[in-house]
Design a protein around this motif. Structure first.
Motif, PDB file in Angstrom:
ATOM      1  N   SER A   1       0.844  -1.128   0.142  1.00 53.27           N
ATOM      2  CA  SER A   1      -0.027  -0.014   0.086  1.00 53.27           C
ATOM      3  C   SER A   1       1.041   1.486   0.011  1.00 53.27           C
ATOM      4  O   SER A   1       2.105   1.149   0.251  1.00 53.27           O
ATOM      5  CB  SER A   1      -0.966  -0.007   1.211  1.00 53.27           C
ATOM      6  N   TYR A   2       0.128   2.568  -0.268  1.00 54.37           N
ATOM      7  CA  TYR A   2       1.026   3.488  -0.203  1.00 54.37           C
ATOM      8  C   TYR A   2       1.702   3.968   1.166  1.00 54.37           C
ATOM      9  O   TYR A   2       2.846   4.369   1.175  1.00 54.37           O
ATOM     10  CB  TYR A   2       0.090   4.808  -0.715  1.00 54.37           C
ATOM     11  N   GLU A   3       0.976   3.637   2.142  1.00 55.78           N
ATOM     12  CA  GLU A   3       1.414   3.803   3.361  1.00 55.78           C
ATOM     13  C   GLU A   3       2.738   2.884   3.723  1.00 55.78           C
ATOM     14  O   GLU A   3       3.654   3.341   4.442  1.00 55.78           O
ATOM     15  CB  GLU A   3       0.330   3.428   4.558  1.00 55.78           C
ATOM     16  N   GLU A   4       2.464   1.924   3.248  1.00 52.47           N
ATOM     17  CA  GLU A   4       3.804   0.864   3.578  1.00 52.47           C
ATOM     18  C   GLU A   4       4.785   1.143   2.665  1.00 52.47           C
ATOM     19  O   GLU A   4       6.248   1.304   3.119  1.00 52.47           O
ATOM     20  CB  GLU A   4       3.530  -0.655   3.077  1.00 52.47           C
ATOM     21  N   ILE A   5       4.566   1.697   1.646  1.00 47.93           N
ATOM     22  CA  ILE A   5       5.825   2.318   0.798  1.00 47.93           C
ATOM     23  C   ILE A   5       6.438   3.641   1.473  1.00 47.93           C
ATOM     24  O   ILE A   5       7.641   3.699   1.346  1.00 47.93           O
ATOM     25  CB  ILE A   5       5.274   2.629  -0.724  1.00 47.93           C
ATOM     26  N   VAL A   6       5.484   4.271   1.896  1.00 51.79           N
ATOM     27  CA  VAL A   6       6.060   5.377   2.749  1.00 51.79           C
ATOM     28  C   VAL A   6       7.092   5.032   3.963  1.00 51.79           C
ATOM     29  O   VAL A   6       7.989   5.488   4.048  1.00 51.79           O
ATOM     30  CB  VAL A   6       5.035   6.571   3.169  1.00 51.79           C
ATOM     31  N   GLU A   7       6.430   4.001   4.592  1.00 50.64           N
ATOM     32  CA  GLU A   7       7.235   3.455   5.669  1.00 50.64           C
ATOM     33  C   GLU A   7       8.708   3.058   5.300  1.00 50.64           C
ATOM     34  O   GLU A   7       9.821   3.085   5.911  1.00 50.64           O
ATOM     35  CB  GLU A   7       6.390   2.439   6.411  1.00 50.64           C
TER      36      GLU A   7
ATOM     37  N   THR B   1      10.389   3.018   2.245  1.00 47.71           N
ATOM     38  CA  THR B   1      11.251   4.233   1.414  1.00 47.71           C
ATOM     39  C   THR B   1      11.639   5.328   2.359  1.00 47.71           C
ATOM     40  O   THR B   1      12.632   5.920   2.184  1.00 47.71           O
ATOM     41  CB  THR B   1      10.737   4.553   0.264  1.00 47.71           C
ATOM     42  N   GLY B   2      10.909   5.729   3.384  1.00 45.07           N
ATOM     43  CA  GLY B   2      10.951   6.763   4.008  1.00 45.07           C
ATOM     44  C   GLY B   2      10.856   8.123   3.426  1.00 45.07           C
ATOM     45  O   GLY B   2      11.365   9.174   4.007  1.00 45.07           O
ATOM     46  N   VAL B   3      10.061   8.005   2.228  1.00 42.94           N
ATOM     47  CA  VAL B   3       9.887   9.445   1.601  1.00 42.94           C
ATOM     48  C   VAL B   3       8.350   9.825   1.729  1.00 42.94           C
ATOM     49  O   VAL B   3       7.405   8.912   2.179  1.00 42.94           O
ATOM     50  CB  VAL B   3      10.144   9.380   0.051  1.00 42.94           C
ATOM     51  N   LYS B   4       7.867  11.116   1.496  1.00 45.18           N
ATOM     52  CA  LYS B   4       6.386  11.401   1.764  1.00 45.18           C
ATOM     53  C   LYS B   4       5.714  10.980   0.912  1.00 45.18           C
ATOM     54  O   LYS B   4       6.090  10.374  -0.350  1.00 45.18           O
ATOM     55  CB  LYS B   4       6.310  13.073   1.683  1.00 45.18           C
ATOM     56  N   ALA B   5       4.213  10.679   1.128  1.00 47.57           N
ATOM     57  CA  ALA B   5       3.330  10.172   0.441  1.00 47.57           C
ATOM     58  C   ALA B   5       3.320  10.853  -0.914  1.00 47.57           C
ATOM     59  O   ALA B   5       2.882  10.094  -2.040  1.00 47.57           O
ATOM     60  CB  ALA B   5       2.015  10.215   1.259  1.00 47.57           C
ATOM     61  N   GLY B   6       3.343  12.145  -0.850  1.00 46.45           N
ATOM     62  CA  GLY B   6       3.052  12.859  -2.345  1.00 46.45           C
ATOM     63  C   GLY B   6       4.187  12.539  -3.188  1.00 46.45           C
ATOM     64  O   GLY B   6       3.996  12.715  -4.202  1.00 46.45           O
ATOM     65  N   THR B   7       5.350  12.294  -2.520  1.00 41.75           N
ATOM     66  CA  THR B   7       6.534  11.922  -3.446  1.00 41.75           C
ATOM     67  C   THR B   7       6.322  10.644  -3.936  1.00 41.75           C
ATOM     68  O   THR B   7       6.823  10.234  -5.076  1.00 41.75           O
ATOM     69  CB  THR B   7       7.782  12.049  -2.618  1.00 41.75           C
ATOM     70  N   VAL B   8       5.927   9.840  -3.107  1.00 45.57           N
ATOM     71  CA  VAL B   8       5.610   8.104  -3.710  1.00 45.57           C
ATOM     72  C   VAL B   8       4.482   8.373  -4.851  1.00 45.57           C
ATOM     73  O   VAL B   8       4.951   7.627  -5.692  1.00 45.57           O
ATOM     74  CB  VAL B   8       4.976   7.600  -2.442  1.00 45.57           C
ATOM     75  N   LYS B   9       3.555   9.029  -4.506  1.00 45.52           N
ATOM     76  CA  LYS B   9       2.390   9.343  -5.702  1.00 45.52           C
ATOM     77  C   LYS B   9       2.928   9.608  -7.218  1.00 45.52           C
ATOM     78  O   LYS B   9       2.726   9.081  -8.181  1.00 45.52           O
ATOM     79  CB  LYS B   9       1.283  10.300  -5.285  1.00 45.52           C
ATOM     80  N   SER B  10       3.815  10.883  -6.965  1.00 45.90           N
ATOM     81  CA  SER B  10       4.330  11.594  -8.049  1.00 45.90           C
ATOM     82  C   SER B  10       5.380  10.464  -8.750  1.00 45.90           C
ATOM     83  O   SER B  10       5.291  10.539 -10.051  1.00 45.90           O
ATOM     84  CB  SER B  10       5.026  12.807  -7.878  1.00 45.90           C
TER      85      SER B  10
END
Lengths: 302, 202
Positions: free
Chosen positions: B168-174, B176-185
């Motif tokens: 999930s996006y939340e797991e990816i944030v955790e 990679t350590g980058v912000k959710a907006g950065t993950v999305k873009s």
């Protein structure tokens, strides 16, 4: 919203993470825009394609290999530890390195200091030897030797020292019991050399040693020393220091600086104070500036 | 993607039990954790690095690092995200290493030998046995993997975690350590890039 703005949102739209309001705007646009619908369809296909990729399995002996690797690492760390655990004393590598560096630096500095000491040794050692010998020698036995020893010292030192350093001119003065009365009178020479006060001021710290020790001297030395100092001053020179014999506390030698052009006059005035010996060839007549002079004082036995 | 496997990799309670057992001195519990996660973790490393042997090295290194740090693990976050964070960082470092770049120059990653997915060692879970279908699948995988390999590392991480591993996006944030907006873009850019490269296929 135009097509490019919608296309930027399609990635999040596919994942269902858009908020309700934005999703409704995208839905509305997609219902009327064929191009964006195609874009969405191709994006969904890609995501499905990536999600349906066959997973690549690890080697069957993955766990066994992992155990082997961990075992190897463990052996390596055991060897490292055993190197630094003699007598159950753990020395971190960093500390061992720092200690080795400190020992290296210390030994290098130590060797260098020895080297400098060796270079400085000849002058200091020879001066000490002359001073000690002078204190022990009696006049009858030592006068002849005294006249020649400083000469040897001077020549050796000249050969070993850099040319810019001046070695003192060694003189031996055998003091007379009764001083000639004319040396007390201020003569024409005094007028010719009017600058002793200025020159005396150059080394006040060293000169202070002389007056403080004078009350302990016997009468003869007490009379003689001012005379000698006066002769130095008359030549426009400076008394740099006075050495006293340890046992008797009598003045043993005087270090002075005499302007080269006044040296002859200085020498002749010294002769009036007593029997004077100088190492042959000590003064060539070509010297310039202030000449360092060391006058060794010997008492007359008569 | 094997859904059963995906689900089994995300059972935090079980992970927690095994971790506590390991922390209590049961070394066999760590082997269980490895066997539970190594398949998915290996696949992540492979998709990210595009090379089987490098992926194996990276996965092994990840478990060794985890073994060393697991005694201090406080179960405040999911073990799987913690483990994949180690895997992502280890693989990124490998990607940067001079040795990896040298190998990449010497043996092209599209070398059929390095992507021989039908070999028994690779253990493909393939349901179709038709040689023609296998060949087509193999070719599709090769082309897709090449397109993934060509992505910048930051985009590659995000698209692998999201579209291949299904995080999930939340797991990816955790992870990679980058912000959710950065993950999305990053994900949107990666998908756009892949779509352009694979347009003929999809």
């Amino acid at each position: 919203m135009n097509c490019s703005e919608i296309k930027e949102l399609l990635s999040e739209y596919v994942d269902g993470v858009l908020d309700v309001k934005t999703k409704a705007l995208v839905d509305e646009h997609l219902s009327t825009c064929k191009d964006c619908r195609q874009e969405l369809a191709s994006l969904k296909t890609l995501v499905n394609e990536l999600g349906s990729l066959e997973s690549v399995a690890p080697p069957r002996d993955f766990l066994k290999e992992l155990h082997e690797r961990m075992e190897r690492r463990s052996w390596f760390s055991k060897i490292l530890r055993s190197l630094f655990v003699p007598m159950r004393l753990k020395i971190p590598l960093e500390f061992a390195g720092a200690a080795a560096m400190a020992i290296l630096v210390f030994s290098l500095l130590h060797v260098q200091q020895d080297h400098y000491r060796m270079a400085e040794a000849p002058v200091g050692l020879k001066q000490e030897v002359v001073a000690e010998k002078g204190a022990l020698d009696s006049l009858g036995k030592g006068l002849k030797d005294e006249a020649s020893k400083p000469q040897r010292t001077y020549k050796t030192a000249t050969a070993e020292q850099p040319p810019e350093q001046k070695e003192p001119i060694e003189l031996v003065l055998v003091m007379k019991r009764a001083l000639p009365p004319e040396t007390h009178a201020p003569g024409a020479a005094m007028e010719a050399a009017p600058a002793p006060k200025e020159k005396m001021g150059r080394s006040p710290a060293k000169r202070e040693a002389a007056p403080s020790a004078q009350p302990e001297m016997d009468q003869r030395d007490d009379d003689f020393l001012p005379q000698l100092t006066r002769v130095v001053e008359l030549a426009g020179g400076t008394v740099v220091s006075i050495e006293y014999a340890k046992a008797s506390n009598r003045p043993e030698s005087i270090h002075a600086e005499i302007p080269a052009e006044q040296f002859t006059a200085f020498y002749s005035r010294l002769q009036e104070l007593g029997e004077l010996k100088i190492a042959p060839g000590s003064v060539t007549g070509n010297e310039q500036g202030d000449l360092p002079v060391r006058i060794r004082l010997l008492s007359s036995s008569r | 993607m094997n859904e059963d496997f995906k689900n089994s990799a995300r059972s935090p309670r079980e992970d927690a039990v095994l971790i506590r057992a390991f922390q209590g001195g049961d070394k066999a519990a760590f082997d269980e954790l490895v066997l539970k996660h190594h398949h998915k973790l290996f696949n992540l490393c492979y998709r990210f690095l595009g090379d089987y042997q490098e992926a194996n090295d990276s996965a092994q290194e990840t478990f060794i690092k985890a073994y060393r740090s697991l005694k201090k693990f406080r179960l405040e976050s999911a073990f799987s995200t913690w483990l994949y964070r180690i895997a992502v960082n280890t693989s990124k470092n490998k990607l940067k290493s001079a040795e990896y770049r040298r190998k990449k120059k010497m043996v092209p990653l599209d070398n059929p030998a390095s992507l021989d997915l039908s070999s028994p060692a690779m253990g493909i879970q393939d349901e179709t046995h038709s040689p023609a279908m296998q060949l087509e699948k193999k070719e599709r995988m090769r082309v897709i993997q090449e397109a993934i390999n060509a992505l910048p590392p930051e985009q590659k991480v995000v698209v692998t975690l999201r579209d291949i591993e299904g995080f999930s996006y939340e797991e990816i944030v955790e992870i990679t350590g980058v912000k959710a907006g950065t993950v999305k873009s990053r994900l949107a850019r990666a998908r756009l890039d892949l779509r352009n490269k694979l347009r003929s296929m999809i």
